[in-house]
Design a protein around this motif. Structure first.
Motif, PDB file in Angstrom:
ATOM      1  N   LEU A 149     -18.587 -54.529  40.178  1.00  0.00           N
ATOM      2  CA  LEU A 149     -18.669 -55.907  40.657  1.00  0.00           C
ATOM      3  C   LEU A 149     -19.976 -56.128  41.408  1.00  0.00           C
ATOM      4  O   LEU A 149     -20.348 -55.342  42.282  1.00  0.00           O
ATOM      5  N   LEU A 150     -20.686 -57.196  41.075  1.00  0.00           N
ATOM      6  CA  LEU A 150     -21.937 -57.542  41.756  1.00  0.00           C
ATOM      7  C   LEU A 150     -21.657 -58.575  42.842  1.00  0.00           C
ATOM      8  O   LEU A 150     -21.024 -59.601  42.584  1.00  0.00           O
ATOM      9  N   ILE A 151     -22.134 -58.288  44.062  1.00  0.00           N
ATOM     10  CA  ILE A 151     -21.939 -59.178  45.208  1.00  0.00           C
ATOM     11  C   ILE A 151     -23.243 -59.924  45.498  1.00  0.00           C
ATOM     12  O   ILE A 151     -24.300 -59.311  45.658  1.00  0.00           O
ATOM     13  N   ILE A 152     -23.144 -61.247  45.595  1.00  0.00           N
ATOM     14  CA  ILE A 152     -24.296 -62.108  45.893  1.00  0.00           C
ATOM     15  C   ILE A 152     -24.121 -62.722  47.269  1.00  0.00           C
ATOM     16  O   ILE A 152     -23.033 -63.160  47.631  1.00  0.00           O
ATOM     17  N   SER A 153     -25.193 -62.754  48.059  1.00  0.00           N
ATOM     18  CA  SER A 153     -25.181 -63.484  49.320  1.00  0.00           C
ATOM     19  C   SER A 153     -26.617 -63.813  49.704  1.00  0.00           C
ATOM     20  O   SER A 153     -27.536 -63.644  48.891  1.00  0.00           O
ATOM     21  N   GLY A 154     -26.814 -64.292  50.946  1.00  0.00           N
ATOM     22  CA  GLY A 154     -28.116 -64.825  51.305  1.00  0.00           C
ATOM     23  C   GLY A 154     -28.920 -64.046  52.318  1.00  0.00           C
ATOM     24  O   GLY A 154     -29.941 -64.551  52.803  1.00  0.00           O
ATOM     25  N   THR A 174     -25.510 -55.177  45.184  1.00  0.00           N
ATOM     26  CA  THR A 174     -25.538 -56.459  45.887  1.00  0.00           C
ATOM     27  C   THR A 174     -26.940 -57.053  45.862  1.00  0.00           C
ATOM     28  O   THR A 174     -27.933 -56.344  46.025  1.00  0.00           O
ATOM     29  N   VAL A 175     -27.016 -58.351  45.627  1.00  0.00           N
ATOM     30  CA  VAL A 175     -28.292 -59.064  45.514  1.00  0.00           C
ATOM     31  C   VAL A 175     -28.374 -60.139  46.584  1.00  0.00           C
ATOM     32  O   VAL A 175     -27.431 -60.911  46.769  1.00  0.00           O
ATOM     33  N   GLY A 176     -29.509 -60.178  47.275  1.00  0.00           N
ATOM     34  CA  GLY A 176     -29.756 -61.194  48.286  1.00  0.00           C
ATOM     35  C   GLY A 176     -30.648 -62.293  47.729  1.00  0.00           C
ATOM     36  O   GLY A 176     -31.697 -62.004  47.146  1.00  0.00           O
ATOM     37  N   MET A 197     -30.911 -52.388  49.616  1.00  0.00           N
ATOM     38  CA  MET A 197     -30.437 -53.201  48.498  1.00  0.00           C
ATOM     39  C   MET A 197     -31.310 -53.040  47.263  1.00  0.00           C
ATOM     40  O   MET A 197     -30.826 -53.159  46.130  1.00  0.00           O
ATOM     41  N   LEU A 198     -32.597 -52.775  47.448  1.00  0.00           N
ATOM     42  CA  LEU A 198     -33.486 -52.584  46.304  1.00  0.00           C
ATOM     43  C   LEU A 198     -33.117 -51.341  45.505  1.00  0.00           C
ATOM     44  O   LEU A 198     -33.407 -51.243  44.313  1.00  0.00           O
ATOM     45  N   LYS A 199     -32.445 -50.383  46.157  1.00  0.00           N
ATOM     46  CA  LYS A 199     -32.029 -49.158  45.471  1.00  0.00           C
ATOM     47  C   LYS A 199     -30.770 -49.376  44.650  1.00  0.00           C
ATOM     48  O   LYS A 199     -30.551 -48.698  43.652  1.00  0.00           O
ATOM     49  N   ASP A 200     -29.919 -50.280  45.075  1.00  0.00           N
ATOM     50  CA  ASP A 200     -28.677 -50.552  44.363  1.00  0.00           C
ATOM     51  C   ASP A 200     -28.341 -52.032  44.493  1.00  0.00           C
ATOM     52  O   ASP A 200     -27.462 -52.434  45.246  1.00  0.00           O
ATOM     53  N   GLY A 201     -29.073 -52.851  43.773  1.00  0.00           N
ATOM     54  CA  GLY A 201     -28.912 -54.294  43.884  1.00  0.00           C
ATOM     55  C   GLY A 201     -30.251 -54.959  43.682  1.00  0.00           C
ATOM     56  O   GLY A 201     -30.968 -54.657  42.722  1.00  0.00           O
ATOM     57  N   GLY A 202     -30.625 -55.824  44.616  1.00  0.00           N
ATOM     58  CA  GLY A 202     -31.924 -56.460  44.490  1.00  0.00           C
ATOM     59  C   GLY A 202     -32.109 -57.647  45.408  1.00  0.00           C
ATOM     60  O   GLY A 202     -31.219 -58.019  46.175  1.00  0.00           O
ATOM     61  N   LEU A 203     -33.291 -58.238  45.317  1.00  0.00           N
ATOM     62  CA  LEU A 203     -33.659 -59.444  46.054  1.00  0.00           C
ATOM     63  C   LEU A 203     -34.246 -60.432  45.061  1.00  0.00           C
ATOM     64  O   LEU A 203     -35.026 -60.048  44.182  1.00  0.00           O
TER      65      LEU A 203
END
Length: 372
Positions: A149-154, A174-176, A197-203
């Motif tokens: 599951l990918l989590i998005i927030s700000g 998780t992506v910000g 987050m850049l290691k497992d997710g992103g911006l």
């Protein structure tokens, strides 16, 4: 896609008077961004929704816009930023469905923005222990059932950063979504979280470099938080706040919105209670409630096919565009205009109406096909 077309797509975001909706309309009309910059004012005026004032703005500012775009493209390449454009196939499918989706956005990270399940989690910046505990339990329980599951927030104070931290803690990508360019992190105190987050997710952001985190930018970026996800969960919110703005946008996109109820006299829950009262959000008390409401299947048969449902198709109208597309499968707007012996500006208006009615689907590069 060539670097030249990427340059013109970026430049289009800097043109005076052209926002996301008009930019997308221009791309559908002309097929390529470069063509927009090469057209004369009298041709641009004929595009539905443009008019004399906007056409003049495009012509007057296109040189400056291209110069600024050259700097931005150099920044993107130097910093190995992934540039997503709405003309590409791998542009996030959920976001593409939104009428005001950005034609260009910038991304750093490794999370798949088209993963099967995406959830946005937002809330007040003044999060209480109650809100922190809700966020922690929600993401812990979800991670045990849906580890992808990918989590998005700000990445803001409060619920946002708690959502990112709890996602990372439980192994969820998780992506910000940022309200400024990728040349900075705001607030600076969240830099360590952002790096993780850049290691497992992103911006990601649709703002270019050199953009400062002004207040109006946070409201604008909320449409991305809402548009990227299957659903938005509001953990805690006062009667006014950015989280409610995100919920309203998600609701306008016909996306699911859910929230946790709170005490009627609790300032931090008044916004959540109001969402429930106005039927804009479903009431949840646990991850189980959310999973059931979204219809996300669990267990060993999660990926097995569901029982086929009866589908009622919207009958196709008797229309010359439909007839032309039916005989060719899909066609680029310029080829379609030649086949029908119809000016592109008239055809664009027809296609727009058919697309809004759900009969025609717009594809990258100004290509259209029947939506079956």
């Amino acid at each position: 896609m060539t670097n030249n077309e990427r340059l013109y797509l970026i430049a289009l975001t800097f043109v005076k008077g052209v926002g996301d909706v008009l930019a997308r309309h221009l791309l559908q009309y002309f097929g390529q961004a470069e063509a927009i910059f090469r057209e004369k004012k009298n041709v641009l005026e004929k595009v539905p929704g443009i008019g004399e004032y906007t056409a003049a703005g495009i012509v007057a500012t296109k040189g400056e816009a291209l110069q600024r775009a050259e700097r931005e493209l150099a920044f993107v390449e130097k910093n190995r930023i992934r540039l997503y454009t709405i003309t590409e196939e791998d542009y996030p499918v959920r976001l593409r469905e939104c009428p005001d989706a950005p034609i260009v956005f910038y991304y750093r990270g490794n999370a798949d923005l088209n993963v099967k399940r995406i959830l946005s989690v937002v809330g007040t910046r003044r999060v209480t222990d109650y809100g922190k505990n809700l966020t922690a339990s929600l993401l812990k329980d979800l991670s045990e059932i849906f580890p992808d599951l990918l989590i998005i927030s700000g990445l803001a104070y409060g619920v946002d950063v708690q959502a990112h931290r709890q996602a990372l803690k439980n192994g969820l990508p998780t992506v910000g979504v940022l309200a400024h360019g990728l040349d900075r992190i705001y607030p600076a105190t969240h830099r360590n979280v952002a790096v993780e987050m850049l290691k497992d997710g992103g911006l990601m952001t649709d703002f270019p470099s050199e953009t400062t985190p002004d207040r109006e930018n946070f409201l604008k970026r909320n449409r991305l938080i809402a548009g990227l996800a299957d659903a938005t969960v509001v953990v805690e919110s006062a009667e006014k706040g950015g989280a409610l703005n995100t919920a309203d946008i998600a609701f306008s996109y016909s996306r699911d919105v859910y929230t946790f109820p709170g005490r009627v006299d609790d300032e931090h829950s008044k916004g959540c209670n109001r969402l429930i009262q106005s039927n804009k959000a479903g009431l949840i008390t646990s991850a189980g409630d959310l999973i059931m409401a979204l219809g996300w299947e669990t267990g060993e048969h999660a990926e097995s096919p569901r029982q086929e449902k009866l589908t009622f198709h919207n009958p196709l109208p008797d229309h010359p565009v439909i007839e032309a597309l039916a005989g060719n499968g899909s066609m680029q707007i310029n080829d379609l205009a030649l086949a029908m012996n119809t000016p592109v500006y008239q055809l664009s208006s027809m296609l727009f109406e058919l697309e809004m009615a759900g009969h025609v689907k717009a594809m990258p590069g100004g290509v259209y096909k029947i939506n079956r």
